[in-house]
Design a protein around this motif. Structure first.
Motif, PDB file in Angstrom:
ATOM      1  N   LEU A 261       1.020  -1.036  -0.068  1.00 22.62           N
ATOM      2  CA  LEU A 261       0.197   0.031  -0.141  1.00 22.62           C
ATOM      3  C   LEU A 261       0.837   1.342   0.092  1.00 22.62           C
ATOM      4  N   LEU A 262       1.734   1.096   0.824  1.00 23.80           N
ATOM      5  CA  LEU A 262       2.800   2.408   0.999  1.00 23.80           C
ATOM      6  C   LEU A 262       4.058   1.919   1.035  1.00 23.80           C
ATOM      7  N   SER A 263       5.104   2.839   0.606  1.00 22.88           N
ATOM      8  CA  SER A 263       6.589   2.565   0.903  1.00 22.88           C
ATOM      9  C   SER A 263       7.048   3.905   0.963  1.00 22.88           C
ATOM     10  N   ILE A 264       8.251   3.818   1.707  1.00 24.36           N
ATOM     11  CA  ILE A 264       8.931   5.244   1.619  1.00 24.36           C
ATOM     12  C   ILE A 264      10.533   4.913   1.961  1.00 24.36           C
ATOM     13  N   GLN A 265      11.356   5.663   1.234  1.00 31.90           N
ATOM     14  CA  GLN A 265      12.582   5.394   1.318  1.00 31.90           C
ATOM     15  C   GLN A 265      13.484   6.785   1.506  1.00 31.90           C
ATOM     16  N   GLY A 266      14.127   6.551   2.648  1.00 32.64           N
ATOM     17  CA  GLY A 266      14.941   8.164   2.700  1.00 32.64           C
ATOM     18  C   GLY A 266      14.252   9.277   3.291  1.00 32.64           C
ATOM     19  N   LEU A 267      13.277   8.948   4.359  1.00 35.74           N
ATOM     20  CA  LEU A 267      12.449  10.301   4.883  1.00 35.74           C
ATOM     21  C   LEU A 267      13.243  11.139   5.967  1.00 35.74           C
ATOM     22  N   HIS A 268      13.260  12.253   5.613  1.00 37.98           N
ATOM     23  CA  HIS A 268      14.102  13.364   6.695  1.00 37.98           C
ATOM     24  C   HIS A 268      13.059  14.330   7.027  1.00 37.98           C
ATOM     25  N   ASP A 269      13.082  14.766   8.428  1.00 43.46           N
ATOM     26  CA  ASP A 269      12.527  16.022   8.694  1.00 43.46           C
ATOM     27  C   ASP A 269      13.210  17.040   9.034  1.00 43.46           C
ATOM     28  N   LEU A 280       4.450  -0.849   4.333  1.00 45.23           N
ATOM     29  CA  LEU A 280       3.260  -1.171   4.733  1.00 45.23           C
ATOM     30  C   LEU A 280       2.406  -1.791   3.401  1.00 45.23           C
ATOM     31  N   ARG A 281       1.862  -3.152   4.189  1.00 46.25           N
ATOM     32  CA  ARG A 281       1.253  -3.956   3.074  1.00 46.25           C
ATOM     33  C   ARG A 281      -0.284  -4.031   3.346  1.00 46.25           C
ATOM     34  N   LYS A 282      -1.084  -4.263   2.235  1.00 46.13           N
ATOM     35  CA  LYS A 282      -2.577  -4.360   2.603  1.00 46.13           C
ATOM     36  C   LYS A 282      -2.806  -5.655   3.839  1.00 46.13           C
ATOM     37  N   GLY A 283      -3.562  -5.201   4.835  1.00 47.05           N
ATOM     38  CA  GLY A 283      -4.221  -6.210   5.778  1.00 47.05           C
ATOM     39  C   GLY A 283      -3.066  -6.501   6.737  1.00 47.05           C
ATOM     40  N   GLU A 284      -2.159  -5.356   6.880  1.00 49.19           N
ATOM     41  CA  GLU A 284      -1.045  -5.668   7.750  1.00 49.19           C
ATOM     42  C   GLU A 284      -1.172  -4.656   8.681  1.00 49.19           C
ATOM     43  N   VAL A 285      -0.834  -4.655  10.070  1.00 52.34           N
ATOM     44  CA  VAL A 285      -0.531  -3.704  11.205  1.00 52.34           C
ATOM     45  C   VAL A 285       1.016  -3.876  11.501  1.00 52.34           C
ATOM     46  N   LEU A 286       1.421  -2.489  11.108  1.00 52.31           N
ATOM     47  CA  LEU A 286       2.774  -2.335  11.423  1.00 52.31           C
ATOM     48  C   LEU A 286       3.241  -1.476  12.454  1.00 52.31           C
ATOM     49  N   GLY A 287       3.841  -2.099  13.528  1.00 48.72           N
ATOM     50  CA  GLY A 287       3.998  -1.306  14.695  1.00 48.72           C
ATOM     51  C   GLY A 287       5.245  -0.306  14.574  1.00 48.72           C
ATOM     52  N   ILE A 288       5.190   0.814  15.113  1.00 47.89           N
ATOM     53  CA  ILE A 288       6.360   1.793  15.373  1.00 47.89           C
ATOM     54  C   ILE A 288       6.721   1.647  16.847  1.00 47.89           C
ATOM     55  N   ASN A 416     -14.780   8.255   4.589  1.00 45.83           N
ATOM     56  CA  ASN A 416     -14.126   8.404   3.162  1.00 45.83           C
ATOM     57  C   ASN A 416     -13.079   7.226   2.880  1.00 45.83           C
ATOM     58  N   ASP A 417     -13.826   6.192   3.442  1.00 46.55           N
ATOM     59  CA  ASP A 417     -12.945   4.783   3.230  1.00 46.55           C
ATOM     60  C   ASP A 417     -11.431   4.828   3.174  1.00 46.55           C
ATOM     61  N   ALA A 418     -10.720   5.302   4.183  1.00 45.62           N
ATOM     62  CA  ALA A 418      -9.225   5.314   4.264  1.00 45.62           C
ATOM     63  C   ALA A 418      -8.744   4.060   4.142  1.00 45.62           C
ATOM     64  N   ASP A 419      -7.668   3.895   3.204  1.00 51.20           N
ATOM     65  CA  ASP A 419      -6.753   2.695   3.166  1.00 51.20           C
ATOM     66  C   ASP A 419      -5.786   2.587   3.943  1.00 51.20           C
ATOM     67  N   VAL A 420      -5.103   3.646   4.361  1.00 48.87           N
ATOM     68  CA  VAL A 420      -3.893   3.701   5.359  1.00 48.87           C
ATOM     69  C   VAL A 420      -4.363   4.545   6.507  1.00 48.87           C
ATOM     70  N   LEU A 421      -4.320   3.892   7.810  1.00 49.01           N
ATOM     71  CA  LEU A 421      -4.684   4.423   8.848  1.00 49.01           C
ATOM     72  C   LEU A 421      -3.536   4.708   9.996  1.00 49.01           C
TER      73      LEU A 421
END
Length: 501
Positions: A261-269, A280-288, A416-421
């Protein structure tokens, strides 16, 4: 038993609009005691203490101080008797533009009848802080103080009166571990000085650490009041829930989809985050996972476009993507349930219906007119689906418990049927029963194929609910593990910058 420095509430009952919030509750508090008051959201804890602190005057029953009946029908009555409440929302009780010293002495200044000099105001405020063994800049404006410092200011204000009994309502909810330990030291200091303390909390390990007696309420009734040492943590939770505690987490989900669903590489703030990469994949709960200050909130806001960031490469729904703004994120079916839900996630003074319809773009509008009837019907559907305990869609959100407010903060994204929460510390200030409901809700979203990012410092929750866990330390992801193959000790080791031997 000697009645000196003893507070008793006998057969306290109170109703609101025909709903019995308390039914014949007994409660007692001794000086030099720290008394835990706990129960599920809606059990009546805050209502009972609101009666004791004078917020609700229409109760029935008797209150005794040192064996003598007293009338408490207003906050002024309570303070006159030496009873003070430090509520969970500390900002409500402070004047942000006034100094630390002025806020500490605010009640005394408001009484009038005395001409105060600035030097005397600061001297007395400093004396109150000294009783807490706390040092603050007395001239600093309160809006520049941290949450922990604001709490200390309210404690000092209570001491500016003749404080005999102190009520702390969820005092550690906004604090990190270090700040909580400092608060415990203050509470023990107050206890030694002879003050009786009521400590309201959902965190069982904290109650067992700081309290010597425990009272459990459920559905507005007294369940048990016993010495803390007589009950284990599991027994306390079972008494709160009314049934045995077997497992508060849903069964493990089947393997999630390989579809990304979502992928990021090299994020900086601009401040903390460095070279963050995750998928992040469909049907997955990814913990931080991470301790306070590790960057969990910063990452959640960056992904939602609520703070400025840059990334090397990003994809959403298989298309190139970069987080730009919350508005664009909503258009791309991303949702954020923030840590500070009362400030950033909900409109606390508005109705349940208004909060549930606020992200529904134009689906409730016809010819530029908002259809309140349709929005109310939608709110009724969400209330039923999520099990929100409320009198109806028009009830003010402030009147709901923390767990039910959190359900509304989640429910507003269903239209609004969000795909990524993205969930940032979703169980903060939520009791164990409401946690179970939230875990089931999040598990259900994953089973529908949604992708969930679950950021938390509660490592047991991450292991019980998530599929994979990324560990943050000092703004960087330092480890990625399968939730089913790790434990709390390992997560703690990674989150402090260590590595397994």
């Amino acid at each position: 038993m000697n009645a000196a420095n003893r507070l008793e509430m006998r057969q306290i009952s109170i109703a609101f609009g025909g709903f019995n919030a308390l039914s014949g509750v007994d409660f007692s508090l001794e000086g030099r005691s720290v008394h835990a008051l706990t129960g599920a959201n809606g059990a009546g804890k805050s209502t009972l203490m609101a009666v004791l602190s004078g917020a609700y005057g229409h109760y029935s029953g008797t209150i005794l101080l040192d064996g003598q009946p007293v009338e408490i029908r207003s906050p002024r009555d309570a303070k006159r008797l030496g009873i003070h409440l430090v509520q969970q929302e500390v900002d409500v009780a402070l004047v942000p533009t006034l100094s630390v010293a002025e806020n500490i002495m605010l009640d005394r200044l408001a009484e009038g009848g005395q001409l105060w000099r600035w030097g005397e105001i600061r001297r007395q405020a400093a004396a109150m802080l000294a009783q807490l063994d706390v040092s603050l800049d007395l001239r600093r404006a309160v809006d520049r103080c941290s949450l922990a410092e604001k709490q200390q200011i309210l404690l000092a204000r209570a001491l500016s009166h003749h404080c005999r009994f102190l009520i702390l309502d969820e005092p550690t909810a906004p604090l990190d571990q270090h700040e909580s330990e400092r608060l415990f030291a203050v509470v023990r200091r107050l206890q030694r000085s002879g003050i009786g303390v009521v400590f309201i909390s959902h965190r069982i390990h904290e109650l067992r650490e700081i309290c010597d007696r425990l009272t459990v309420l459920r559905d507005g009734r007294l369940i048990e009041s016993v010495p803390m040492a007589q009950l284990s943590g599991e027994q306390i939770v079972e008494k709160m829930l009314g049934h045995r505690l077997d497992d508060i987490y849903p069964p493990r989900r089947p393997p999630f989809s390989a579809d990304t669903l979502l992928s990021i590489q090299g994020l900086h703030d601009e401040h903390l985050l460095r070279d963050i990469s995750l998928t992040l994949r469909k049907g997955e709960v990814l913990g931080i996972a991470g301790l306070a200050g590790a960057g969990k909130t910063e990452l959640c806001k960056a992904l939602f476009g609520a703070s400025r960031s840059r990334i090397t490469r990003g994809e959403l729904h298989g298309r190139p993507w970069k987080p730009r703004s919350p508005h664009r994120s909503v258009e791309n079916r991303l949702a954020l349930i923030p840590e500070e839900r009362r400030k950033e996630g909900i409109f606390i003074e508005e109705s349940v219906a208004m909060n549930l319809s606020v992200t529904a773009d134009n689906s409730f509008s016809r010819w530029s007119l908002f259809d309140h009837r349709q929005a109310r019907r939608w709110a009724e559907e969400v209330i039923q689906k999520l099990g929100v305990r409320t009198t109806g869609p028009q009830q003010q959100l402030r009147r709901l418990s923390g767990g039910n407010q959190q359900k509304v903060a989640i429910g507003k994204w269903l239209r609004n049927d969000a795909d990524v929460l993205i969930f940032d510390e979703p169980t903060k200030g939520v009791d164990v029963k409401a946690k179970t409901d939230l875990f089931e809700l999040i598990d259900g979203l994953a089973r529908e194929g949604k992708g969930v990012i679950y950021a938390s410092g509660e490592f047991a929750e991450l292991i019980g609910l998530c599929d994979r866990i990324c560990v943050l330390w000092d703004g960087r992801i330092v480890a990625e593990v399968a939730a089913s193959q790790t434990d709390e000790e390992t997560l703690l080791l990674y989150s402090t910058g260590g590595t397994p031997a």
